[in-house]
Design a protein around this motif. Structure first.
Motif, PDB file in Angstrom:
ATOM      1  N   GLU A  46      69.722  60.556   0.908  1.00  0.00           N
ATOM      2  CA  GLU A  46      68.703  59.762   0.222  1.00  0.00           C
ATOM      3  C   GLU A  46      69.059  59.608  -1.258  1.00  0.00           C
ATOM      4  O   GLU A  46      68.953  58.521  -1.823  1.00  0.00           O
ATOM      5  CB  GLU A  46      67.335  60.429   0.372  1.00  0.00           C
ATOM      6  CG  GLU A  46      66.194  59.637  -0.216  1.00  0.00           C
ATOM      7  CD  GLU A  46      64.846  60.321  -0.025  1.00  0.00           C
ATOM      8  OE1 GLU A  46      63.902  59.915  -0.723  1.00  0.00           O
ATOM      9  OE2 GLU A  46      64.736  61.241   0.804  1.00  0.00           O
ATOM     10  N   LEU A  47      69.499  60.687  -1.857  1.00  0.00           N
ATOM     11  CA  LEU A  47      69.875  60.653  -3.275  1.00  0.00           C
ATOM     12  C   LEU A  47      71.078  59.748  -3.509  1.00  0.00           C
ATOM     13  O   LEU A  47      71.069  58.911  -4.421  1.00  0.00           O
ATOM     14  CB  LEU A  47      70.176  62.066  -3.785  1.00  0.00           C
ATOM     15  CG  LEU A  47      70.668  62.182  -5.225  1.00  0.00           C
ATOM     16  CD1 LEU A  47      69.622  61.662  -6.196  1.00  0.00           C
ATOM     17  CD2 LEU A  47      71.044  63.618  -5.545  1.00  0.00           C
ATOM     18  N   THR A  48      72.106  59.888  -2.686  1.00  0.00           N
ATOM     19  CA  THR A  48      73.296  59.056  -2.882  1.00  0.00           C
ATOM     20  C   THR A  48      72.987  57.587  -2.624  1.00  0.00           C
ATOM     21  O   THR A  48      73.511  56.715  -3.321  1.00  0.00           O
ATOM     22  CB  THR A  48      74.470  59.518  -1.994  1.00  0.00           C
ATOM     23  OG1 THR A  48      74.053  59.559  -0.633  1.00  0.00           O
ATOM     24  CG2 THR A  48      74.989  60.881  -2.430  1.00  0.00           C
ATOM     25  N   ALA A  49      72.111  57.305  -1.665  1.00  0.00           N
ATOM     26  CA  ALA A  49      71.721  55.918  -1.409  1.00  0.00           C
ATOM     27  C   ALA A  49      70.991  55.349  -2.624  1.00  0.00           C
ATOM     28  O   ALA A  49      71.252  54.213  -3.047  1.00  0.00           O
ATOM     29  CB  ALA A  49      70.836  55.834  -0.173  1.00  0.00           C
ATOM     30  N   TYR A  50      70.104  56.134  -3.209  1.00  0.00           N
ATOM     31  CA  TYR A  50      69.381  55.691  -4.401  1.00  0.00           C
ATOM     32  C   TYR A  50      70.346  55.431  -5.556  1.00  0.00           C
ATOM     33  O   TYR A  50      70.230  54.435  -6.273  1.00  0.00           O
ATOM     34  CB  TYR A  50      68.335  56.735  -4.810  1.00  0.00           C
ATOM     35  CG  TYR A  50      67.580  56.367  -6.060  1.00  0.00           C
ATOM     36  CD1 TYR A  50      66.481  55.516  -6.000  1.00  0.00           C
ATOM     37  CD2 TYR A  50      67.968  56.856  -7.310  1.00  0.00           C
ATOM     38  CE1 TYR A  50      65.782  55.160  -7.150  1.00  0.00           C
ATOM     39  CE2 TYR A  50      67.281  56.510  -8.456  1.00  0.00           C
ATOM     40  CZ  TYR A  50      66.188  55.656  -8.369  1.00  0.00           C
ATOM     41  OH  TYR A  50      65.515  55.303  -9.515  1.00  0.00           O
ATOM     42  N   MET A  51      71.295  56.338  -5.716  1.00  0.00           N
ATOM     43  CA  MET A  51      72.276  56.186  -6.797  1.00  0.00           C
ATOM     44  C   MET A  51      73.087  54.907  -6.604  1.00  0.00           C
ATOM     45  O   MET A  51      73.336  54.174  -7.568  1.00  0.00           O
ATOM     46  CB  MET A  51      73.188  57.418  -6.861  1.00  0.00           C
ATOM     47  CG  MET A  51      72.494  58.662  -7.371  1.00  0.00           C
ATOM     48  SD  MET A  51      73.474  60.180  -7.201  1.00  0.00           S
ATOM     49  CE  MET A  51      74.942  59.763  -8.097  1.00  0.00           C
ATOM     50  N   GLU A  52      73.493  54.648  -5.376  1.00  0.00           N
ATOM     51  CA  GLU A  52      74.275  53.442  -5.103  1.00  0.00           C
ATOM     52  C   GLU A  52      73.451  52.175  -5.342  1.00  0.00           C
ATOM     53  O   GLU A  52      73.947  51.214  -5.934  1.00  0.00           O
ATOM     54  CB  GLU A  52      74.797  53.469  -3.664  1.00  0.00           C
ATOM     55  CG  GLU A  52      75.926  54.457  -3.454  1.00  0.00           C
ATOM     56  CD  GLU A  52      76.385  54.516  -2.007  1.00  0.00           C
ATOM     57  OE1 GLU A  52      76.028  53.616  -1.219  1.00  0.00           O
ATOM     58  OE2 GLU A  52      77.101  55.473  -1.665  1.00  0.00           O
ATOM     59  N   THR A  57      75.654  56.921 -11.735  1.00  0.00           N
ATOM     60  CA  THR A  57      76.675  57.940 -11.482  1.00  0.00           C
ATOM     61  C   THR A  57      75.996  59.309 -11.482  1.00  0.00           C
ATOM     62  O   THR A  57      74.868  59.463 -11.948  1.00  0.00           O
ATOM     63  CB  THR A  57      77.754  57.935 -12.575  1.00  0.00           C
ATOM     64  OG1 THR A  57      77.149  58.316 -13.809  1.00  0.00           O
ATOM     65  CG2 THR A  57      78.412  56.575 -12.701  1.00  0.00           C
ATOM     66  N   ALA A  58      76.709  60.278 -10.988  1.00  0.00           N
ATOM     67  CA  ALA A  58      76.177  61.640 -10.975  1.00  0.00           C
ATOM     68  C   ALA A  58      75.910  62.120 -12.398  1.00  0.00           C
ATOM     69  O   ALA A  58      74.910  62.786 -12.669  1.00  0.00           O
ATOM     70  CB  ALA A  58      77.146  62.582 -10.267  1.00  0.00           C
ATOM     71  N   ALA A  59      76.783  61.775 -13.324  1.00  0.00           N
ATOM     72  CA  ALA A  59      76.607  62.179 -14.720  1.00  0.00           C
ATOM     73  C   ALA A  59      75.321  61.580 -15.303  1.00  0.00           C
ATOM     74  O   ALA A  59      74.591  62.266 -16.031  1.00  0.00           O
ATOM     75  CB  ALA A  59      77.810  61.743 -15.552  1.00  0.00           C
ATOM     76  N   GLU A  60      75.035  60.349 -14.961  1.00  0.00           N
ATOM     77  CA  GLU A  60      73.817  59.705 -15.469  1.00  0.00           C
ATOM     78  C   GLU A  60      72.569  60.379 -14.895  1.00  0.00           C
ATOM     79  O   GLU A  60      71.593  60.618 -15.615  1.00  0.00           O
ATOM     80  CB  GLU A  60      73.820  58.215 -15.120  1.00  0.00           C
ATOM     81  CG  GLU A  60      74.859  57.412 -15.860  1.00  0.00           C
ATOM     82  CD  GLU A  60      75.013  55.994 -15.340  1.00  0.00           C
ATOM     83  OE1 GLU A  60      75.323  55.109 -16.149  1.00  0.00           O
ATOM     84  OE2 GLU A  60      74.826  55.772 -14.120  1.00  0.00           O
ATOM     85  N   VAL A  61      72.603  60.681 -13.629  1.00  0.00           N
ATOM     86  CA  VAL A  61      71.468  61.338 -12.991  1.00  0.00           C
ATOM     87  C   VAL A  61      71.259  62.733 -13.601  1.00  0.00           C
ATOM     88  O   VAL A  61      70.128  63.115 -13.923  1.00  0.00           O
ATOM     89  CB  VAL A  61      71.666  61.430 -11.467  1.00  0.00           C
ATOM     90  CG1 VAL A  61      70.577  62.276 -10.815  1.00  0.00           C
ATOM     91  CG2 VAL A  61      71.706  60.043 -10.865  1.00  0.00           C
ATOM     92  N   LEU A  62      72.338  63.461 -13.796  1.00  0.00           N
ATOM     93  CA  LEU A  62      72.240  64.784 -14.404  1.00  0.00           C
ATOM     94  C   LEU A  62      71.704  64.733 -15.820  1.00  0.00           C
ATOM     95  O   LEU A  62      70.914  65.568 -16.242  1.00  0.00           O
ATOM     96  CB  LEU A  62      73.587  65.508 -14.370  1.00  0.00           C
ATOM     97  CG  LEU A  62      74.026  66.000 -12.996  1.00  0.00           C
ATOM     98  CD1 LEU A  62      75.463  66.514 -13.051  1.00  0.00           C
ATOM     99  CD2 LEU A  62      73.098  67.078 -12.486  1.00  0.00           C
ATOM    100  N   ALA A  63      72.110  63.725 -16.563  1.00  0.00           N
ATOM    101  CA  ALA A  63      71.642  63.567 -17.942  1.00  0.00           C
ATOM    102  C   ALA A  63      70.130  63.360 -17.959  1.00  0.00           C
ATOM    103  O   ALA A  63      69.421  63.928 -18.803  1.00  0.00           O
ATOM    104  CB  ALA A  63      72.352  62.417 -18.626  1.00  0.00           C
ATOM    105  N   VAL A  64      69.619  62.584 -17.036  1.00  0.00           N
ATOM    106  CA  VAL A  64      68.173  62.327 -16.966  1.00  0.00           C
ATOM    107  C   VAL A  64      67.437  63.610 -16.563  1.00  0.00           C
ATOM    108  O   VAL A  64      66.391  63.939 -17.128  1.00  0.00           O
ATOM    109  CB  VAL A  64      67.859  61.184 -15.972  1.00  0.00           C
ATOM    110  CG1 VAL A  64      66.372  61.074 -15.720  1.00  0.00           C
ATOM    111  CG2 VAL A  64      68.426  59.867 -16.491  1.00  0.00           C
ATOM    112  N   ILE A  65      67.990  64.307 -15.610  1.00  0.00           N
ATOM    113  CA  ILE A  65      67.344  65.545 -15.132  1.00  0.00           C
ATOM    114  C   ILE A  65      67.308  66.594 -16.228  1.00  0.00           C
ATOM    115  O   ILE A  65      66.287  67.276 -16.409  1.00  0.00           O
ATOM    116  CB  ILE A  65      68.060  66.089 -13.882  1.00  0.00           C
ATOM    117  CG1 ILE A  65      67.869  65.134 -12.708  1.00  0.00           C
ATOM    118  CG2 ILE A  65      67.550  67.479 -13.524  1.00  0.00           C
ATOM    119  CD1 ILE A  65      68.687  65.478 -11.492  1.00  0.00           C
TER     120      ILE A  65
END
Length: 67
Positions: A46-52, A57-65
């Protein structure tokens, strides 16, 4: 001596019940681990689908978290 034999049979019966319950708990723990693994895989998909979908990118998601 009959009384001692009576206790021995009760002890044996209780030990057998304990062993049976321990086996049941072991099976339930295995089922729990399996369900947790399936949930983790589904959450990851679900997470990877949302990211796509959102071109993240993973870095962007981590930065937000982290913020």
């Amino acid at each position: 001596m009959a009384r001692k034999a009576d206790y021995d049979s009760k002890i044996q019966a209780l030990e057998e019940k304990i062993a049976k319950k321990q086996d049941e708990v072991k099976k339930l723990k295995a089922q729990l681990a399996e369900v947790k693994e399936k949930k983790a895989k589904e959450d990851y998909q679900e997470l990877t689908a949302y990211m796509e979908e959102n071109n993240l990118t993973a870095a962007e998601v981590l930065a937000v978290i982290k913020n």
